[in-house]
Design a protein around this motif. Structure first.
Motif, PDB file in Angstrom:
ATOM      1  N   LEU A 169     -13.168   1.421  -5.193  1.00 54.93           N
ATOM      2  CA  LEU A 169     -12.969   0.979  -6.434  1.00 54.93           C
ATOM      3  C   LEU A 169     -14.018   1.966  -7.493  1.00 54.93           C
ATOM      4  N   LEU A 219      -3.416   5.602  -9.671  1.00 59.27           N
ATOM      5  CA  LEU A 219      -3.913   4.439  -9.192  1.00 59.27           C
ATOM      6  C   LEU A 219      -3.737   3.248 -10.822  1.00 59.27           C
ATOM      7  N   TYR A 244     -12.378  -2.652  -1.827  1.00 64.34           N
ATOM      8  CA  TYR A 244     -13.725  -2.740  -2.442  1.00 64.34           C
ATOM      9  C   TYR A 244     -14.278  -1.157  -2.257  1.00 64.34           C
ATOM     10  N   GLU A 291      -1.555  -0.088 -11.464  1.00 62.34           N
ATOM     11  CA  GLU A 291      -1.705  -0.925 -12.004  1.00 62.34           C
ATOM     12  C   GLU A 291      -1.266  -1.225 -13.114  1.00 62.34           C
ATOM     13  N   ILE A 300      -3.189  -9.417  -8.887  1.00 62.98           N
ATOM     14  CA  ILE A 300      -3.495  -8.340  -7.764  1.00 62.98           C
ATOM     15  C   ILE A 300      -4.729  -8.048  -7.096  1.00 62.98           C
ATOM     16  N   ASN A 327      -5.760   1.817  -3.273  1.00 70.76           N
ATOM     17  CA  ASN A 327      -6.805   1.958  -3.614  1.00 70.76           C
ATOM     18  C   ASN A 327      -7.450   2.867  -2.590  1.00 70.76           C
ATOM     19  N   ILE A 375      -2.988  -3.973  -4.156  1.00 69.25           N
ATOM     20  CA  ILE A 375      -3.028  -2.030  -3.830  1.00 69.25           C
ATOM     21  C   ILE A 375      -3.215  -1.479  -3.098  1.00 69.25           C
ATOM     22  N   TYR A 426      -7.201  -5.553  -4.384  1.00 64.84           N
ATOM     23  CA  TYR A 426      -7.323  -4.466  -4.579  1.00 64.84           C
ATOM     24  C   TYR A 426      -8.166  -4.153  -2.937  1.00 64.84           C
ATOM     25  N   TYR A 427      -7.144  -2.926  -2.505  1.00 71.34           N
ATOM     26  CA  TYR A 427      -8.128  -2.844  -0.880  1.00 71.34           C
ATOM     27  C   TYR A 427      -8.086  -1.304  -0.927  1.00 71.34           C
ATOM     28  N   TYR A 452       0.944  -1.482   0.129  1.00 68.38           N
ATOM     29  CA  TYR A 452      -0.082  -0.189   0.264  1.00 68.38           C
ATOM     30  C   TYR A 452       0.733   1.320   0.015  1.00 68.38           C
TER      31      TYR A 452
END
Length: 157
Positions: free
Chosen positions: A157, A134, A154, A138, A149, A124, A122, A151-152, A95
Motif C-alpha cells: 500500500l 489500482l 499491506y 477501487e 474491500i 494491490n 484487491i 487489500y493484499y 487479484y
C-alpha cells in the motif's frame, strides 16, 4: 486429495477406490462431491469450534473469486457456506490487473451473498507500479457496493 486416510474413508463410504475406479462421469462426480463435502465439513467444524469458544467472533474464508471455479476445481462451495450460515463472510481473492475482469467477478460474486457478506480482495501487489489502475479498480469495485474491500498485501500500500 489422494492422501491415504482420505482414500480409505472414501472407500469405506462409497465402496470405490479413487485410484482404480473406472474413469467415467458418474465416478468423477462422486469423487468430486466427496472432496467438496470434506472441505465443507472441515470449514463447518472449524467455524463451530470458533463460535463455541468465542461466540461473538466472526468467521471468514479467503476464497477463489469465481464461484464456478471454486466449486469445481477447489471444492469450495462458498456460496453454500454463506447461504447456510457456516461462515459470516468470504473475502474473494480477486487479484487481477484487468479492471473489467475485476468488475465482472465482483458483480457475479455479490449475487451469491446468501445470508453472509462478500468482501472483495484487491491484489494491490500486482499494481504496485501502476497506482492509476489500482485507483480505477477501487472505484469500480466500490460502485458495486460490496460489503467491504480487503487489500493484499499491506506491504504494497
Amino acid at each position: 486429495g489422494y492422501g491415504e486416510e482420505n482414500v480409505k474413508r472414501f472407500k469405506e463410504k462409497t465402496g470405490l477406490d479413487p485410484l482404480s475406479m473406472p474413469d467415467n462421469n458418474e465416478n468423477s462426480l462422486i469423487w468430486d462431491d466427496w472432496k467438496r463435502s470434506q472441505v465443507t465439513n472441515l470449514v463447518d467444524k472449524l467455524a463451530k469450534n470458533i463460535k463455541n469458544k468465542c461466540p461473538g467472533m466472526l468467521v471468514s474464508c479467503a476464497v477463489l473469486p469465481s464461484s464456478d471455479t471454486a466449486f469445481s476445481a477447489s471444492f469450495q462451495d462458498w456460496p453454500g457456506w454463506l447461504e447456510n450460515g457456516i461462515v459470516d463472510y468470504v473475502v474473494l481473492m480477486n487479484y487481477t490487473k484487468n479492471n473489467q475482469l475485476a468488475k465482472e467477478i465482483t458483480r457475479s460474486a455479490l449475487a451469491h451473498r446468501g445470508k453472509g457478506r462478500v468482501y472483495i480482495g484487491i491484489g494491490n501487489f500486482l499494481m504496485k507500479n501502476d497506482p492509476q489502475t489500482l485507483s480505477e479498480q477501487e472505484k469500480i469495485i466500490e460502485s458495486l457496493n460490496p460489503d467491504g474491500i480487503a487489500y493484499y498485501s499491506y506491504d504494497f500500500l
